[in-house]
Design a protein around this motif. Structure first.
Motif, PDB file in Angstrom:
ATOM      1  N   ALA A 101      48.233   3.987  79.117  1.00 45.80           N
ATOM      2  CA  ALA A 101      47.915   2.559  79.063  1.00 45.80           C
ATOM      3  C   ALA A 101      47.188   2.255  77.762  1.00 45.80           C
ATOM      4  O   ALA A 101      46.722   3.166  77.063  1.00 45.80           O
ATOM      5  CB  ALA A 101      47.055   2.155  80.250  1.00 45.80           C
ATOM      6  N   LEU A 102      47.090   0.972  77.461  1.00 44.93           N
ATOM      7  CA  LEU A 102      46.170   0.540  76.408  1.00 44.93           C
ATOM      8  C   LEU A 102      44.858   0.160  77.087  1.00 44.93           C
ATOM      9  O   LEU A 102      44.843  -0.688  77.990  1.00 44.93           O
ATOM     10  CB  LEU A 102      46.702  -0.668  75.637  1.00 44.93           C
ATOM     11  N   VAL A 103      43.781   0.797  76.675  1.00 38.38           N
ATOM     12  CA  VAL A 103      42.460   0.446  77.201  1.00 38.38           C
ATOM     13  C   VAL A 103      41.838  -0.573  76.258  1.00 38.38           C
ATOM     14  O   VAL A 103      41.573  -0.273  75.092  1.00 38.38           O
ATOM     15  CB  VAL A 103      41.560   1.677  77.341  1.00 38.38           C
ATOM     16  N   ILE A 104      41.637  -1.791  76.766  1.00 37.94           N
ATOM     17  CA  ILE A 104      40.980  -2.825  75.966  1.00 37.94           C
ATOM     18  C   ILE A 104      39.469  -2.625  76.044  1.00 37.94           C
ATOM     19  O   ILE A 104      38.908  -2.466  77.126  1.00 37.94           O
ATOM     20  CB  ILE A 104      41.369  -4.233  76.454  1.00 37.94           C
ATOM     21  N   ASP A 105      38.825  -2.624  74.879  1.00 34.67           N
ATOM     22  CA  ASP A 105      37.374  -2.453  74.800  1.00 34.67           C
ATOM     23  C   ASP A 105      36.645  -3.770  74.578  1.00 34.67           C
ATOM     24  O   ASP A 105      35.595  -4.013  75.180  1.00 34.67           O
ATOM     25  CB  ASP A 105      37.021  -1.489  73.666  1.00 34.67           C
ATOM     26  N   ARG A 106      37.193  -4.620  73.694  1.00 30.24           N
ATOM     27  CA  ARG A 106      36.545  -5.895  73.401  1.00 30.24           C
ATOM     28  C   ARG A 106      37.616  -6.961  73.191  1.00 30.24           C
ATOM     29  O   ARG A 106      38.691  -6.688  72.620  1.00 30.24           O
ATOM     30  CB  ARG A 106      35.644  -5.820  72.163  1.00 30.24           C
ATOM     31  N   VAL A 107      37.295  -8.194  73.637  1.00 36.41           N
ATOM     32  CA  VAL A 107      38.194  -9.331  73.462  1.00 36.41           C
ATOM     33  C   VAL A 107      37.401 -10.507  72.918  1.00 36.41           C
ATOM     34  O   VAL A 107      36.164 -10.544  72.978  1.00 36.41           O
ATOM     35  CB  VAL A 107      38.886  -9.740  74.781  1.00 36.41           C
ATOM     36  N   ARG A 108      38.141 -11.473  72.382  1.00 34.01           N
ATOM     37  CA  ARG A 108      37.541 -12.722  71.920  1.00 34.01           C
ATOM     38  C   ARG A 108      38.314 -13.867  72.572  1.00 34.01           C
ATOM     39  O   ARG A 108      39.542 -13.912  72.497  1.00 34.01           O
ATOM     40  CB  ARG A 108      37.598 -12.817  70.390  1.00 34.01           C
ATOM     41  N   SER A 109      37.590 -14.764  73.221  1.00 35.41           N
ATOM     42  CA  SER A 109      38.231 -15.870  73.931  1.00 35.41           C
ATOM     43  C   SER A 109      38.649 -16.959  72.950  1.00 35.41           C
ATOM     44  O   SER A 109      38.308 -16.923  71.760  1.00 35.41           O
ATOM     45  CB  SER A 109      37.297 -16.440  74.991  1.00 35.41           C
ATOM     46  N   SER A 110      39.347 -17.959  73.466  1.00 35.78           N
ATOM     47  CA  SER A 110      39.875 -19.017  72.602  1.00 35.78           C
ATOM     48  C   SER A 110      38.778 -19.847  71.954  1.00 35.78           C
ATOM     49  O   SER A 110      39.024 -20.498  70.930  1.00 35.78           O
ATOM     50  CB  SER A 110      40.819 -19.925  73.404  1.00 35.78           C
ATOM     51  N   ASP A 111      37.565 -19.834  72.512  1.00 32.97           N
ATOM     52  CA  ASP A 111      36.462 -20.581  71.897  1.00 32.97           C
ATOM     53  C   ASP A 111      35.676 -19.735  70.899  1.00 32.97           C
ATOM     54  O   ASP A 111      34.659 -20.168  70.359  1.00 32.97           O
ATOM     55  CB  ASP A 111      35.526 -21.167  72.962  1.00 32.97           C
ATOM     56  N   GLY A 112      36.134 -18.498  70.646  1.00 33.13           N
ATOM     57  CA  GLY A 112      35.491 -17.640  69.659  1.00 33.13           C
ATOM     58  C   GLY A 112      34.417 -16.723  70.201  1.00 33.13           C
ATOM     59  O   GLY A 112      33.816 -15.963  69.434  1.00 33.13           O
ATOM     60  N   THR A 113      34.178 -16.753  71.504  1.00 30.74           N
ATOM     61  CA  THR A 113      33.162 -15.893  72.102  1.00 30.74           C
ATOM     62  C   THR A 113      33.708 -14.492  72.304  1.00 30.74           C
ATOM     63  O   THR A 113      34.817 -14.325  72.814  1.00 30.74           O
ATOM     64  CB  THR A 113      32.700 -16.458  73.455  1.00 30.74           C
ATOM     65  N   GLU A 114      32.950 -13.492  71.915  1.00 33.39           N
ATOM     66  CA  GLU A 114      33.375 -12.106  72.062  1.00 33.39           C
ATOM     67  C   GLU A 114      32.755 -11.496  73.306  1.00 33.39           C
ATOM     68  O   GLU A 114      31.575 -11.715  73.615  1.00 33.39           O
ATOM     69  CB  GLU A 114      32.999 -11.297  70.819  1.00 33.39           C
ATOM     70  N   TYR A 115      33.554 -10.726  74.030  1.00 30.69           N
ATOM     71  CA  TYR A 115      33.122 -10.097  75.282  1.00 30.69           C
ATOM     72  C   TYR A 115      33.517  -8.624  75.271  1.00 30.69           C
ATOM     73  O   TYR A 115      34.550  -8.248  74.703  1.00 30.69           O
ATOM     74  CB  TYR A 115      33.822 -10.733  76.493  1.00 30.69           C
ATOM     75  N   SER A 116      32.726  -7.807  75.961  1.00 34.20           N
ATOM     76  CA  SER A 116      33.238  -6.489  76.303  1.00 34.20           C
ATOM     77  C   SER A 116      34.357  -6.687  77.316  1.00 34.20           C
ATOM     78  O   SER A 116      34.403  -7.705  78.029  1.00 34.20           O
ATOM     79  CB  SER A 116      32.137  -5.613  76.896  1.00 34.20           C
ATOM     80  N   ALA A 117      35.265  -5.734  77.383  1.00 34.80           N
ATOM     81  CA  ALA A 117      36.409  -5.887  78.284  1.00 34.80           C
ATOM     82  C   ALA A 117      35.964  -6.058  79.730  1.00 34.80           C
ATOM     83  O   ALA A 117      36.541  -6.859  80.475  1.00 34.80           O
ATOM     84  CB  ALA A 117      37.335  -4.682  78.154  1.00 34.80           C
ATOM     85  N   LEU A 118      34.936  -5.333  80.121  1.00 33.54           N
ATOM     86  CA  LEU A 118      34.515  -5.400  81.519  1.00 33.54           C
ATOM     87  C   LEU A 118      33.734  -6.666  81.824  1.00 33.54           C
ATOM     88  O   LEU A 118      33.590  -7.033  82.994  1.00 33.54           O
ATOM     89  CB  LEU A 118      33.720  -4.148  81.885  1.00 33.54           C
ATOM     90  N   GLU A 119      33.225  -7.346  80.813  1.00 32.92           N
ATOM     91  CA  GLU A 119      32.678  -8.692  81.035  1.00 32.92           C
ATOM     92  C   GLU A 119      33.810  -9.678  81.277  1.00 32.92           C
ATOM     93  O   GLU A 119      33.715 -10.549  82.144  1.00 32.92           O
ATOM     94  CB  GLU A 119      31.866  -9.144  79.814  1.00 32.92           C
ATOM     95  N   TYR A 120      34.869  -9.542  80.484  1.00 30.69           N
ATOM     96  CA  TYR A 120      35.969 -10.499  80.590  1.00 30.69           C
ATOM     97  C   TYR A 120      36.870 -10.177  81.782  1.00 30.69           C
ATOM     98  O   TYR A 120      37.371 -11.087  82.450  1.00 30.69           O
ATOM     99  CB  TYR A 120      36.795 -10.496  79.306  1.00 30.69           C
TER     100      TYR A 120
END
Length: 315
Positions: A283-302
């Motif tokens: 699988a691809l393990v996502i570590d960090r994402v950024r939402s459409s409003d520019g806020t960055e989250y750890s993957a487990l927050e999102y």
């Protein structure tokens, strides 16, 4: 030698600074006007500003015309040096100086001719990137090669890191090439154009994640689209999200590509790859994402839990 420099953005800036610091006489600079195009606003060190700081005459142009040709003739260069000039030059310009035009291209030609060579090299799984000094001819990046320098691509390298590393190669490659030309020791090597790979300009669509790709391919796409580039992206429950950081899973996961599945370590495993229903893929393990409003989250927050799918559109 009397040198005219054609260039733009940080690549042109580094090239011009190398020439200014050298024994050569920079008699003129040709560069593009400032642009707000997304890829041209990245690595945006100004060639024009650097030239004016050193009292080097500047000609601004989007593409060659008769006025540019007249200016080149008036400057009487022994050679033109080009790096990241964005449009085709006619032979009336590139072949005008006695030594022609030396172009710098940030790949190991003949591979990754064209646009965004470092991003495409990383995405494609190449083992190295580099810089080539070659003689400009009437086609794009096809002229005889004089000097090259290579940098291996590490397992976690990003395009941002590789761009910086290849920019740092500019002074050495450029000045070695000019010394050989001036001394008459240059040995030009024709490219094997049967080995040529030619890549187009990157578009926003090229960064949309296809979850049917192998996880290792998606991981390279994420690293190729590292900040400050527009990140690789996908959609989750109608929202566009950017994948800022990811890696290939340790475990093997099966199901449907794009499924937000289960926590692995500090990230969220997303089912990926062809024939994922057979349960043979990482699988691809996502570590960090950024939402459409520019806020960055750890993957487990999102993604506080598994469920739902990452998709190619907002539906």
């Amino acid at each position: 030698m009397r040198v005219v420099m054609f260039g733009y953005q940080t690549w042109g800036h580094k090239t011009l600074q190398s020439l200014i610091d050298s024994v050569h006489d920079v008699v003129g600079v040709v560069t593009h006007p400032t642009s707000d195009q997304v890829y041209e606003s990245i690595w945006a060190d100004s060639v024009e500003d650097l030239a004016r700081e050193h009292d080097v005459p500047v000609h601004l142009a989007r593409r060659p015309d008769a006025t540019m040709q007249e200016q080149i003739q008036a400057w009487k260069p022994d050679i033109i040096v080009a790096n990241n000039w964005r449009t085709w030059l006619p032979p009336e310009i590139f072949a005008h100086p006695p030594h022609g035009t030396l172009n710098l291209h940030d790949s190991l030609l003949p591979r990754f001719t064209g646009f965004s060579p470092i991003a495409w090299a990383l995405i494609s799984g190449a083992e190295e990137v580099g810089l080539t000094a070659h003689r400009m001819d009437g086609e794009l990046d096809t002229g005889d090669v004089l000097t090259q320098a290579a940098i291996p691509i590490g397992p976690r390298d990003t395009a941002t890191e590789l761009v910086r590393a290849t920019i740092d190669l500019i002074p050495g490659v450029l000045l070695e090439a000019l010394e050989r030309i001036e001394s008459g020791t240059a040995q030009w090597r024709p490219q094997d154009l049967a080995q040529r790979t030619f890549f187009h300009k990157r578009h926003e669509t090229d960064s949309l994640i296809d979850w049917s790709w192998e996880a290792s391919d998606i991981d390279r796409l994420v690293r190729a689209m590292s900040d400050p580039y527009p990140n690789a992206f996908t959609y989750y429950r109608g929202e566009r999200i950017s994948v800022v950081q990811a890696h290939v899973s340790e475990g093997i996961y099966g199901g449907t590509p794009g499924r937000v599945f289960i926590r692995e370590g500090d990230g969220m495993a997303i089912v990926a790859g062809p024939n994922a229903h057979r349960g043979r893929n990482h699988a691809l393990v996502i570590d960090r994402v950024r939402s459409s409003d520019g806020t960055e989250y750890s993957a487990l927050e999102y993604f506080p839990s598994g469920g739902g799918y990452l998709t190619a559109d907002s539906r």
